[in-house]
Design an enzyme around this catalytic site. Sequence first.
Site, mmCIF file in Angstrom:
data_model
loop_
_atom_site.group_PDB
_atom_site.id
_atom_site.type_symbol
_atom_site.label_atom_id
_atom_site.label_comp_id
_atom_site.label_asym_id
_atom_site.label_seq_id
_atom_site.Cartn_x
_atom_site.Cartn_y
_atom_site.Cartn_z
ATOM 1 N N HIS A 85 0.366 -1.254 0.010
ATOM 2 C CA HIS A 85 -0.373 0.076 0.104
ATOM 3 C C HIS A 85 1.025 1.376 -0.300
ATOM 4 O O HIS A 85 1.432 1.729 1.157
ATOM 5 C CB HIS A 85 -1.169 -0.409 0.626
ATOM 6 C CG HIS A 85 -1.945 1.010 1.304
ATOM 7 N ND1 HIS A 85 -1.533 1.826 2.099
ATOM 8 C CD2 HIS A 85 -3.106 1.537 0.375
ATOM 9 C CE1 HIS A 85 -2.823 3.143 2.538
ATOM 10 N NE2 HIS A 85 -3.310 2.744 1.277
ATOM 11 N N HIS A 139 -0.446 10.775 -2.781
ATOM 12 C CA HIS A 139 -1.834 10.967 -2.187
ATOM 13 C C HIS A 139 -2.382 11.748 -1.983
ATOM 14 O O HIS A 139 -4.139 11.589 -2.330
ATOM 15 C CB HIS A 139 -2.096 9.688 -0.653
ATOM 16 C CG HIS A 139 -3.217 9.742 -0.731
ATOM 17 N ND1 HIS A 139 -3.804 9.907 0.473
ATOM 18 C CD2 HIS A 139 -3.782 7.753 -0.466
ATOM 19 C CE1 HIS A 139 -5.479 9.728 1.272
ATOM 20 N NE2 HIS A 139 -5.179 8.651 0.418
#
Length: 239
Positions: free
Chosen positions: A9, A51
């Site tokens: 991740h 992100h």
Amino acid sequence: MSSLFVYAHRGASVEAPENTLAAFRRAIEAAADGIELDVHLASDGVPVVIHDETLERTTDGSGAVAAHHAALLQSLDAGSWFSPHFAGEPLPTLEEALRLLAGRLRINLEVKEARAGLAVLDLLRVFPAADVVISSFDHALLAALRRTAPDLPLAVLQEAGNWRRALARAAALRACAFHPRANLVSRPLLAACRRMQLPVFAWTVDDVGQARALVRAGVAGVFSNDPAGLREHFPAAVA
């Protein structure tokens, strides 16, 4: 011992700053099966790997990602916030990430906005060896990509709310996978996905006990910040 497909991740983000080439390299070393990364557009239309919509949390820059050209974004320090060891680690472009990862392991690109999705499609044509899945919480964005690219592997992300509605969208999109938050996974959800022949990859799972429970329940894989930690307990999955 059950196998488990492990997506790193944002890379191996417990060991290196998230969404950097350093984190991706560490995920490769940890024998992750895939890498998940996030894509935004710079002001000049270049897809970059970060992100947040803004720069403050993971770089020494400020303001919106979309307000800056890629060249300026690449000059930022995306590592010092994590550790002095990573001082000077740059914010990568998606092209740099694909150059490192294509042909080595599966790449899950989480796309944050429609414009970024179209730019990603253009870039993927340059990397035919890349094993890519595009995911998003924005199901309208995925539908637009499906219209543009009928064979593109798409995955539906679900954070909260009615998972049955999300599965209906996945069916309409001809999605290749369903990516729910781990606490949404239930026997009814998994049974519905089995009927649809839709593999489930849960996020974000760092605890070995939780991973074991999910494997027993029938998930195909997980997204983990600590791929090395999970790999110690689960053999690699067959993609």
